[in-house]
Design an enzyme around this catalytic site. Structure first.
Site, PDB file in Angstrom:
ATOM      1  N   ASP A  30      53.610  27.557  -9.089  1.00 23.87           N
ATOM      2  CA  ASP A  30      54.634  26.793  -9.318  1.00 23.87           C
ATOM      3  C   ASP A  30      55.551  26.395  -8.275  1.00 23.87           C
ATOM      4  O   ASP A  30      56.265  26.945  -7.685  1.00 23.87           O
ATOM      5  CB  ASP A  30      55.187  26.625 -11.621  1.00 23.87           C
ATOM      6  CG  ASP A  30      55.144  25.459 -11.384  1.00 23.87           C
ATOM      7  OD1 ASP A  30      55.029  24.424 -10.939  1.00 23.87           O
ATOM      8  OD2 ASP A  30      56.035  25.602 -12.879  1.00 23.87           O
ATOM      9  N   ARG A  68      59.275  20.467  -6.235  1.00 24.65           N
ATOM     10  CA  ARG A  68      60.740  20.845  -6.338  1.00 24.65           C
ATOM     11  C   ARG A  68      59.866  21.612  -4.698  1.00 24.65           C
ATOM     12  O   ARG A  68      61.225  21.169  -4.274  1.00 24.65           O
ATOM     13  CB  ARG A  68      61.042  22.340  -7.369  1.00 24.65           C
ATOM     14  CG  ARG A  68      61.400  21.271  -8.763  1.00 24.65           C
ATOM     15  CD  ARG A  68      61.592  22.558  -9.804  1.00 24.65           C
ATOM     16  NE  ARG A  68      59.990  23.327 -10.089  1.00 24.65           N
ATOM     17  CZ  ARG A  68      60.097  23.938 -10.328  1.00 24.65           C
ATOM     18  NH1 ARG A  68      60.982  25.283 -10.862  1.00 24.65           N
ATOM     19  NH2 ARG A  68      59.144  24.684 -11.020  1.00 24.65           N
ATOM     20  N   HIS A  89      52.125  20.897  -1.774  1.00 19.05           N
ATOM     21  CA  HIS A  89      50.956  21.631  -2.338  1.00 19.05           C
ATOM     22  C   HIS A  89      50.794  22.424  -0.767  1.00 19.05           C
ATOM     23  O   HIS A  89      49.905  22.728  -0.606  1.00 19.05           O
ATOM     24  CB  HIS A  89      50.285  20.485  -2.710  1.00 19.05           C
ATOM     25  CG  HIS A  89      50.527  20.062  -4.285  1.00 19.05           C
ATOM     26  ND1 HIS A  89      50.683  20.678  -5.217  1.00 19.05           N
ATOM     27  CD2 HIS A  89      50.370  18.367  -4.646  1.00 19.05           C
ATOM     28  CE1 HIS A  89      51.136  19.779  -6.249  1.00 19.05           C
ATOM     29  NE2 HIS A  89      51.477  18.843  -5.659  1.00 19.05           N
ATOM     30  N   SER A 126      45.178  21.866 -12.805  1.00 18.48           N
ATOM     31  CA  SER A 126      45.251  21.810 -15.162  1.00 18.48           C
ATOM     32  C   SER A 126      43.774  20.449 -15.394  1.00 18.48           C
ATOM     33  O   SER A 126      43.890  19.603 -14.836  1.00 18.48           O
ATOM     34  CB  SER A 126      45.824  22.652 -15.050  1.00 18.48           C
ATOM     35  OG  SER A 126      46.977  21.175 -15.619  1.00 18.48           O
ATOM     36  N   ARG A 139      48.179  13.418 -13.662  1.00 14.45           N
ATOM     37  CA  ARG A 139      49.740  12.739 -12.609  1.00 14.45           C
ATOM     38  C   ARG A 139      49.489  11.821 -11.591  1.00 14.45           C
ATOM     39  O   ARG A 139      47.834  11.415 -11.935  1.00 14.45           O
ATOM     40  CB  ARG A 139      49.504  14.065 -11.340  1.00 14.45           C
ATOM     41  CG  ARG A 139      50.140  15.101 -12.201  1.00 14.45           C
ATOM     42  CD  ARG A 139      50.632  16.547 -10.869  1.00 14.45           C
ATOM     43  NE  ARG A 139      50.850  17.365 -11.559  1.00 14.45           N
ATOM     44  CZ  ARG A 139      51.681  18.896 -10.861  1.00 14.45           C
ATOM     45  NH1 ARG A 139      51.638  18.857  -9.788  1.00 14.45           N
ATOM     46  NH2 ARG A 139      52.410  19.191 -11.931  1.00 14.45           N
ATOM     47  N   LEU A 198      37.446  41.540  -3.675  1.00 12.42           N
ATOM     48  CA  LEU A 198      37.832  41.397  -3.718  1.00 12.42           C
ATOM     49  C   LEU A 198      37.665  39.527  -4.079  1.00 12.42           C
ATOM     50  O   LEU A 198      36.624  39.339  -3.345  1.00 12.42           O
ATOM     51  CB  LEU A 198      39.725  40.381  -2.800  1.00 12.42           C
ATOM     52  CG  LEU A 198      40.307  39.308  -3.945  1.00 12.42           C
ATOM     53  CD1 LEU A 198      40.902  39.947  -5.042  1.00 12.42           C
ATOM     54  CD2 LEU A 198      41.247  38.927  -3.068  1.00 12.42           C
TER      55      LEU A 198
HETATM   56  C1  FPP Z   1      52.389  23.356  -9.636  1.00 13.65           C
HETATM   57  O1  FPP Z   1      53.007  22.993  -8.395  1.00 13.65           O
HETATM   58  C2  FPP Z   1      51.214  22.994  -8.039  1.00 13.65           C
HETATM   59  C3  FPP Z   1      50.411  22.574  -8.570  1.00 13.65           C
HETATM   60  C4  FPP Z   1      49.176  21.747  -9.443  1.00 13.65           C
HETATM   61  C5  FPP Z   1      49.051  22.737  -7.191  1.00 13.65           C
HETATM   62  C6  FPP Z   1      48.556  23.637  -6.629  1.00 13.65           C
HETATM   63  C7  FPP Z   1      47.695  23.813  -5.524  1.00 13.65           C
HETATM   64  C8  FPP Z   1      47.853  24.392  -4.358  1.00 13.65           C
HETATM   65  C9  FPP Z   1      48.884  25.220  -3.557  1.00 13.65           C
HETATM   66  C10 FPP Z   1      47.135  23.652  -3.601  1.00 13.65           C
HETATM   67  C11 FPP Z   1      45.733  24.679  -2.394  1.00 13.65           C
HETATM   68  C12 FPP Z   1      45.157  26.059  -3.468  1.00 13.65           C
HETATM   69  C13 FPP Z   1      44.276  26.716  -3.452  1.00 13.65           C
HETATM   70  C14 FPP Z   1      43.048  27.226  -4.301  1.00 13.65           C
HETATM   71  C15 FPP Z   1      43.506  26.389  -1.709  1.00 13.65           C
HETATM   72  P1  FPP Z   1      53.791  21.579  -9.607  1.00 13.65           P
HETATM   73  O2  FPP Z   1      53.384  20.451  -8.517  1.00 13.65           O
HETATM   74  O3  FPP Z   1      54.113  21.412 -10.675  1.00 13.65           O
HETATM   75  O4  FPP Z   1      55.855  21.618  -9.340  1.00 13.65           O
HETATM   76  P2  FPP Z   1      56.570  21.486  -9.913  1.00 13.65           P
HETATM   77  O5  FPP Z   1      56.709  22.075 -10.814  1.00 13.65           O
HETATM   78  O6  FPP Z   1      58.024  21.798  -8.618  1.00 13.65           O
HETATM   79  O7  FPP Z   1      57.025  19.645 -10.226  1.00 13.65           O
END
Ligand code: FPP
Length: 240
Positions: A17, A21, A34, A62, A68, A128
Site C-alpha cells: 500500500d 500517496r 504503481h 483486489s 477505481r 520461492l
Molecule cells: C496500493 O496502493 C497498490 C496497488 C493497488 C497496486 C500494487 C501493484 C503494483 C505494485 C504493480 C506491480 C505488481 C506486480 C506483482 C508486478 P494505493 O494505490 O492504494 O496507494 P494509496 O493508498 O497511497 O492510494
C-alpha cells in the site's frame, strides 16, 4: 540486528500500500506510484528468495480495485503484463515459481494469457513460490470454497462430518500453501482490507509506515526481525 536464519517465516503475505500517496507527494499521477512499485516487488521477491521464505503472496489487485477509475485499472493491467514479461528470465534464473490466486478469468484475456505462460515456464522451479493475488479478496475466496463444498455435499462426495478446518483450507485458493506466518502492510494503515482472511488466523501482523515504492530489503528484514521477536502461542500457553 540481522534476521535469525533458523526462524524464517515459511509464508509471507504483503499488502503493497501507498503507491498513490508516493506519487501524490511528487505531484505525479497515481500510476507513477504503481510503476515505481514494481522495483519494490523485485526487492521483496529477491529478499524472500535469499532468506529462504517458501511462499510470498502479494496483494496486487483486489476485487474492490475494479471500482477505481478505468484508466488506473487499465494502466495497472498493462503494468502487470510488462512486469511479468520483463521479469520472467530473472524468476527462472533464481528458481522462483510464479502462480496466482483470485478470480483470474475476470481479468483481460491478454493478462490471463501472460499469466498462464509464466506460470507454465516457471512451474518446475523449486525455490520461492511467488503468489500474486489478482481480482482477489478473502471473502471471495471463502464464498468460493463454500460453493465447492456445497457441491461436493450435494454430489455425496463429501459427508457433513467431513466439513472441518482441514477440508475448508483445501477448498481455498491457497490449498497447496501453508497458512501465512508473517503478514506485512506498508503505507501506515492498520487494517487487513479483505486480504487472506482465513489464512491469517494465527499470523503475526506487521504494519510499516514506508510507502510501497520505497520498500526495500531492509524493510523486509525489519519485518522478519519483528516476527522473530514475537512469541507465537497459537492460542495455547507455553510451558515455562
Ligand atoms: C496500493 O496502493 C497498490 C496497488 C493497488 C497496486 C500494487 C501493484 C503494483 C505494485 C504493480 C506491480 C505488481 C506486480 C506483482 C508486478 P494505493 O494505490 O492504494 O496507494 P494509496 O493508498 O497511497 O492510494
Amino acid at each position: 540486528m540481522a534476521a535469525q536464519q533458523n526462524n524464517i517465516p515459511q509464508h509471507v503475505a504483503i499488502i503493497m500500500d501507498g503507491n498513490g500517496r508516493w506519487a501524490k507527494q511528487r505531484g505525479l499521477q497515481r500510476i507513477f506510484g504503481h510503476r515505481n512499485g514494481v522495483e519494490a516487488v523485485r526487492a521483496a521477491t529477491e529478499t524472500a528468495a535469499k532468506m529462504g521464505v517458501k511462499y510470498l503472496t502479494l496483494y496486487a489487485f483486489s476485487t474492490e480495485n475494479w471500482a477505481r477509475p478505468q484508466l488506473e485499472v487499465s494502466s495497472l493491467m498493462s503494468l502487470l503484463v510488462d512486469a511479468i514479461e520483463k521479469e520472467e528470465p530473472t524468476l527462472n534464473k533464481n528458481n522462483v515459481r510464479f502462480t496466482t490466486i483470485g478470480n483470474v478469468p475476470s481479468l483481460p484475456e491478454k493478462v490471463q494469457q501472460k499469466l498462464a505462460a509464466i506460470e507454465c515456464s516457471t512451474q518446475k522451479n523449486t525455490g520461492l513460490t511467488l503468489v500474486v493475488a489478482l481480482s482477489y479478496s478473502g471473502r471471495w475466496d471463502i464464498v468460493n470454497a463454500v460453493k465447492k463444498i456445497a457441491n461436493s455435499l450435494i454430489a455425496k462426495e463429501l459427508e457433513i462430518e467431513d466439513v472441518n478446518e482441514i477440508s475448508i483450507s483445501k477448498h481455498l485458493s491457497t490449498a497447496q500453501m501453508p497458512d501465512v506466518d508473517l503478514f506485512i502492510r506498508t503505507g501506515g494503515d492498520v487494517r487487513v482490507s479483505n486480504f487472506l482472511l482465513w489464512q491469517i488466523a494465527y499470523s503475526e501482523l506487521v504494519f510499516l509506515p514506508v510507502l510501497w515504492p520505497d520498500f526495500r530489503e531492509k524493510h523486509f528484514a525489519e519485518a522478519v526481525e519483528e516476527f522473530q521477536k514475537r512469541e507465537r502461542r497459537f492460542g495455547k500457553v507455553l510451558e515455562e
